[in-house]
Design an enzyme around this catalytic site. Sequence first.
Site, PDB file in Angstrom:
ATOM      1  N   THR A  33     -18.791   5.499  77.002  1.00 49.79           N
ATOM      2  CA  THR A  33     -20.078   6.206  77.076  1.00 49.79           C
ATOM      3  C   THR A  33     -20.369   6.985  75.792  1.00 49.79           C
ATOM      4  O   THR A  33     -21.526   7.092  75.363  1.00 49.79           O
ATOM      5  CB  THR A  33     -20.087   7.147  78.297  1.00 49.79           C
ATOM      6  OG1 THR A  33     -19.763   6.365  79.438  1.00 49.79           O
ATOM      7  CG2 THR A  33     -21.442   7.783  78.500  1.00 49.79           C
ATOM      8  N   HIS A  42     -28.678  18.598  73.280  1.00 47.38           N
ATOM      9  CA  HIS A  42     -29.824  19.170  73.988  1.00 47.38           C
ATOM     10  C   HIS A  42     -29.821  20.687  73.873  1.00 47.38           C
ATOM     11  O   HIS A  42     -28.761  21.315  73.841  1.00 47.38           O
ATOM     12  CB  HIS A  42     -29.774  18.779  75.468  1.00 47.38           C
ATOM     13  CG  HIS A  42     -29.978  17.310  75.698  1.00 47.38           C
ATOM     14  ND1 HIS A  42     -31.211  16.714  75.630  1.00 47.38           N
ATOM     15  CD2 HIS A  42     -29.099  16.316  75.984  1.00 47.38           C
ATOM     16  CE1 HIS A  42     -31.083  15.419  75.872  1.00 47.38           C
ATOM     17  NE2 HIS A  42     -29.805  15.147  76.087  1.00 47.38           N
ATOM     18  N   ARG A 303     -24.117   5.960  82.268  1.00 44.18           N
ATOM     19  CA  ARG A 303     -23.914   7.365  82.620  1.00 44.18           C
ATOM     20  C   ARG A 303     -22.966   7.430  83.820  1.00 44.18           C
ATOM     21  O   ARG A 303     -23.093   6.610  84.744  1.00 44.18           O
ATOM     22  CB  ARG A 303     -25.228   8.026  83.009  1.00 44.18           C
ATOM     23  CG  ARG A 303     -26.349   7.925  81.988  1.00 44.18           C
ATOM     24  CD  ARG A 303     -27.649   8.263  82.678  1.00 44.18           C
ATOM     25  NE  ARG A 303     -28.827   8.215  81.834  1.00 44.18           N
ATOM     26  CZ  ARG A 303     -29.584   7.122  81.662  1.00 44.18           C
ATOM     27  NH1 ARG A 303     -29.265   5.980  82.236  1.00 44.18           N
ATOM     28  NH2 ARG A 303     -30.664   7.182  80.918  1.00 44.18           N
ATOM     29  N   ILE A 328     -19.255  13.536  84.010  1.00 47.74           N
ATOM     30  CA  ILE A 328     -19.823  14.147  82.790  1.00 47.74           C
ATOM     31  C   ILE A 328     -20.917  13.217  82.249  1.00 47.74           C
ATOM     32  O   ILE A 328     -20.719  12.482  81.283  1.00 47.74           O
ATOM     33  CB  ILE A 328     -18.723  14.435  81.732  1.00 47.74           C
ATOM     34  CG1 ILE A 328     -17.523  15.149  82.356  1.00 47.74           C
ATOM     35  CG2 ILE A 328     -19.315  15.232  80.573  1.00 47.74           C
ATOM     36  CD1 ILE A 328     -17.793  16.547  82.899  1.00 47.74           C
ATOM     37  N   GLU A 329     -22.054  13.261  82.920  1.00 49.22           N
ATOM     38  CA  GLU A 329     -23.203  12.498  82.421  1.00 49.22           C
ATOM     39  C   GLU A 329     -23.978  13.392  81.439  1.00 49.22           C
ATOM     40  O   GLU A 329     -23.489  14.447  81.044  1.00 49.22           O
ATOM     41  CB  GLU A 329     -24.080  12.026  83.595  1.00 49.22           C
ATOM     42  CG  GLU A 329     -24.572  13.143  84.464  1.00 49.22           C
ATOM     43  CD  GLU A 329     -25.520  12.673  85.559  1.00 49.22           C
ATOM     44  OE1 GLU A 329     -25.925  11.507  85.566  1.00 49.22           O
ATOM     45  OE2 GLU A 329     -25.865  13.499  86.405  1.00 49.22           O
ATOM     46  N   CYS A 384     -21.789  -3.899  51.897  1.00 50.35           N
ATOM     47  CA  CYS A 384     -22.913  -3.814  52.837  1.00 50.35           C
ATOM     48  C   CYS A 384     -24.101  -3.275  52.035  1.00 50.35           C
ATOM     49  O   CYS A 384     -24.151  -2.088  51.710  1.00 50.35           O
ATOM     50  CB  CYS A 384     -22.580  -2.896  54.006  1.00 50.35           C
ATOM     51  SG  CYS A 384     -24.028  -2.501  55.016  1.00 50.35           S
ATOM     52  N   CYS A 386     -27.314  -3.160  52.874  1.00 44.17           N
ATOM     53  CA  CYS A 386     -28.299  -2.360  53.623  1.00 44.17           C
ATOM     54  C   CYS A 386     -27.903  -0.884  53.620  1.00 44.17           C
ATOM     55  O   CYS A 386     -28.738  -0.006  53.452  1.00 44.17           O
ATOM     56  CB  CYS A 386     -28.369  -2.810  55.076  1.00 44.17           C
ATOM     57  SG  CYS A 386     -28.832  -4.516  55.330  1.00 44.17           S
TER      58      CYS A 386
HETATM   59  C1  LIG Z   1     -27.833   6.313  78.339  1.00 44.04           C
HETATM   60  C2  LIG Z   1     -27.111   7.600  78.070  1.00 44.04           C
HETATM   61  C3  LIG Z   1     -27.727   8.618  77.338  1.00 44.04           C
HETATM   62  C4  LIG Z   1     -27.079   9.815  77.118  1.00 44.04           C
HETATM   63  N1  LIG Z   1     -27.636  10.724  76.280  1.00 44.04           N
HETATM   64  C5  LIG Z   1     -26.998  11.888  76.037  1.00 44.04           C
HETATM   65  C6  LIG Z   1     -27.528  12.822  75.119  1.00 44.04           C
HETATM   66  O1  LIG Z   1     -28.496  12.550  74.421  1.00 44.04           O
HETATM   67  N2  LIG Z   1     -26.917  14.025  75.007  1.00 44.04           N
HETATM   68  C7  LIG Z   1     -25.824  14.349  75.744  1.00 44.04           C
HETATM   69  O2  LIG Z   1     -25.381  15.483  75.657  1.00 44.04           O
HETATM   70  N3  LIG Z   1     -25.237  13.445  76.555  1.00 44.04           N
HETATM   71  C8  LIG Z   1     -25.793  12.216  76.705  1.00 44.04           C
HETATM   72  N4  LIG Z   1     -25.213  11.290  77.502  1.00 44.04           N
HETATM   73  C9  LIG Z   1     -23.949  11.607  78.152  1.00 44.04           C
HETATM   74  C10 LIG Z   1     -22.763  11.522  77.200  1.00 44.04           C
HETATM   75  O3  LIG Z   1     -22.797  10.324  76.463  1.00 44.04           O
HETATM   76  C11 LIG Z   1     -21.499  11.592  78.043  1.00 44.04           C
HETATM   77  O4  LIG Z   1     -21.548  12.749  78.834  1.00 44.04           O
HETATM   78  C12 LIG Z   1     -20.223  11.632  77.220  1.00 44.04           C
HETATM   79  O5  LIG Z   1     -20.203  10.618  76.243  1.00 44.04           O
HETATM   80  C13 LIG Z   1     -19.052  11.459  78.170  1.00 44.04           C
HETATM   81  O6  LIG Z   1     -17.874  11.466  77.438  1.00 44.04           O
HETATM   82  P1  LIG Z   1     -16.521  11.208  78.176  1.00 44.04           P
HETATM   83  O7  LIG Z   1     -15.450  11.491  77.188  1.00 44.04           O
HETATM   84  O8  LIG Z   1     -16.498  11.931  79.489  1.00 44.04           O
HETATM   85  O9  LIG Z   1     -16.562   9.660  78.598  1.00 44.04           O
HETATM   86  P2  LIG Z   1     -16.223   8.346  77.753  1.00 44.04           P
HETATM   87  O10 LIG Z   1     -16.770   8.383  76.401  1.00 44.04           O
HETATM   88  O11 LIG Z   1     -16.623   7.192  78.619  1.00 44.04           O
HETATM   89  O12 LIG Z   1     -14.647   8.402  77.634  1.00 44.04           O
HETATM   90  C14 LIG Z   1     -13.809   8.147  78.727  1.00 44.04           C
HETATM   91  C15 LIG Z   1     -12.614   7.389  78.230  1.00 44.04           C
HETATM   92  O13 LIG Z   1     -11.724   7.155  79.314  1.00 44.04           O
HETATM   93  C16 LIG Z   1     -11.129   5.888  79.131  1.00 44.04           C
HETATM   94  N5  LIG Z   1     -10.625   5.360  80.390  1.00 44.04           N
HETATM   95  C17 LIG Z   1     -11.307   5.126  81.506  1.00 44.04           C
HETATM   96  N6  LIG Z   1     -10.496   4.620  82.460  1.00 44.04           N
HETATM   97  C18 LIG Z   1      -9.261   4.548  81.916  1.00 44.04           C
HETATM   98  C19 LIG Z   1      -7.985   4.108  82.396  1.00 44.04           C
HETATM   99  N7  LIG Z   1      -7.807   3.636  83.632  1.00 44.04           N
HETATM  100  N8  LIG Z   1      -6.936   4.154  81.567  1.00 44.04           N
HETATM  101  C20 LIG Z   1      -7.093   4.625  80.292  1.00 44.04           C
HETATM  102  N9  LIG Z   1      -8.269   5.041  79.789  1.00 44.04           N
HETATM  103  C21 LIG Z   1      -9.339   5.015  80.584  1.00 44.04           C
HETATM  104  C22 LIG Z   1     -12.272   5.048  78.569  1.00 44.04           C
HETATM  105  O14 LIG Z   1     -11.779   3.909  77.894  1.00 44.04           O
HETATM  106  C23 LIG Z   1     -12.991   6.027  77.668  1.00 44.04           C
HETATM  107  O15 LIG Z   1     -12.565   5.923  76.328  1.00 44.04           O
HETATM  108  C24 LIG Z   1     -25.804  10.046  77.692  1.00 44.04           C
HETATM  109  C25 LIG Z   1     -25.173   9.021  78.399  1.00 44.04           C
HETATM  110  C26 LIG Z   1     -25.807   7.795  78.541  1.00 44.04           C
HETATM  111  C27 LIG Z   1     -25.083   6.681  79.211  1.00 44.04           C
END
Ligand SMILES: Cc1cc2nc3c(=O)[nH]c(=O)nc-3n(C[C@H](O)[C@H](O)[C@H](O)COP(=O)(O)OP(=O)(O)OC[C@H]3O[C@@H](n4cnc5c(N)ncnc54)[C@H](O)[C@@H]3O)c2cc1C
Length: 465
Positions: A33, A42, A303, A328-329, A384, A386
């Site tokens: 994500t 934000h 998300r 954590i969306e 690259c 570009c």
């Molecule tokens: C369309 C969209 C738009 C968004 N826009 C924004 C924005 O503009 N601003 C904002 O603040 N937030 C935004 N968000 C939310 C933000 O991107 C996320 O909240 C954030 O990236 C979450 O980070 P994370 O580390 O929790 O998850 P991730 O980046 O998904 O990391 C989780 C990690 O856990 C690992 N994992 C999962 N299962 C296992 C397993 N069984 N074994 C080992 N590893 C595992 C995965 O490989 C991954 O690397 C957006 C999200 C989306 C989808």
Amino acid sequence: MQGVVGAFIAKELSHYDVKVLVLDKENDFANQTTMANSAIIHSGYDPKPGTLKAKLNVQGNQMYKDICHYYKIPFNQMGSLTVAFDEAGVARLHELKDQATINGVEVELLSAEEVLAQEPAINPTVKMALLAPTASIVYPWQITFALFDHSISNGVEVKLGQEVVALRKAQEGYTIETKSGEEFQAHHVINCAGLFGVEIQKMIEPTEDAITPRKGEYFVLTRGAYKYVNHIIFPLPTERGKGVLAVPISNREILIGPTSEVIDDFDDVTTTKEGLSYLIKEIKNTMSTVPTDRIIHEFAGLRASSTRHDFIIEESKYNTGLYHVIGIESPGLASAPAIAKYLADLAAFEQLPRKTNFKEYQPTTLITKHKQVKDHPDYGVIICHCEHVSRQEIRDAMHGNVGSHTIKGIKKRVRAGFGPCQGGFCEPTIVRLISQEMGISPKEVLHDGPNSAVLKRDSKEIFKT
Ligand SMILES: Cc1cc2nc3c(=O)[nH]c(=O)nc-3n(C[C@H](O)[C@H](O)[C@H](O)COP(=O)(O)OP(=O)(O)OC[C@H]3O[C@@H](n4cnc5c(N)ncnc54)[C@H](O)[C@@H]3O)c2cc1C
């Protein structure tokens, strides 16, 4: 787990004299994500007052500028405009302004004339806009690389390609088993697995929480779209989220998106004709012209929407020393530094012994263009065209604590392949460079994850030189 949330937590823990191991199933940092989102820090007026989302978004926003300054990462505080086109929308903007005041966020209402003076491409029927000056842009993977680079220099260990398949209570602490058959012992476990957080939880305990993937598709407008918008442009938020935005993610590119579609498949990041058509239709409500002839790329992210509609950051009810950081969306990127501090307080990191030899940040992977061509001629050989990325920068991106030798990994680190030709021109040379530098056959060079080799058999003379 090494998304942006795991990165801030690892960095927080790296200050203490404890053994920290990060496991992730992906073969690169920031690959889920954290890779595919709107990249917005934000301001924090949008989340419902009183929620963890509201509190941590506002705190996180206030922390980012200094963090990016410390890590020498671009941080573009351009501000956001939320626009209204009718009287009901104007009333909603007044409500959002009140909500901003409750959340402690600085905002200002702008008249139609003021909006159009600053943003000529906005639909001229605009009635009013809410300006949030602290909304900013940061590349989420850049901050993740820098935090892991720093954490690893301070003793944090990261193992990629290690999918956690079992989590069990051990005599002392926990046993974590990965798909490769390896087992790891830990006194404490922090579950920050993004979309898969509840799956990890279910390996060891019951839960009433559930995560649903909500897909967001985007398209990217390139170069000629420069100056098309100067702020992040939001429509009015609805139950389904923040709507379709126009986001100037760099001086050259504008992101249009995302869609918001609840899906069943946790791995589905495909883009669709329907998604693209929907984005074009929606953005035309906000912007008078959309330079669709400038679309160079489409992508989608998922998300991790939770049934609690708020971030879940807590110690397990059943297992002491097991912490869940899930659901954590958005605004998870904006909140990530504050999420790590919140967890640090909850889990009393302060009671751990502090490192006396903590090292300040010195990047181990070069991600800068300011090297001396005189001393290193390959910094002058552009591969690259570009994005003006040199041969030596591509080589450098393969090394250091957070180096990578996949094509997508190089793209994330030095932007080779990000431009209008999307790697069409430079990719064969990058394949050859990876193969030479890593001492592997061109056929072993991967685009991204396992089984993503770009060549199936020997190809042309270029690979023989
Ligand atoms: C369309 C969209 C738009 C968004 N826009 C924004 C924005 O503009 N601003 C904002 O603040 N937030 C935004 N968000 C939310 C933000 O991107 C996320 O909240 C954030 O990236 C979450 O980070 P994370 O580390 O929790 O998850 P991730 O980046 O998904 O990391 C989780 C990690 O856990 C690992 N994992 C999962 N299962 C296992 C397993 N069984 N074994 C080992 N590893 C595992 C995965 O490989 C991954 O690397 C957006 C999200 C989306 C989808």
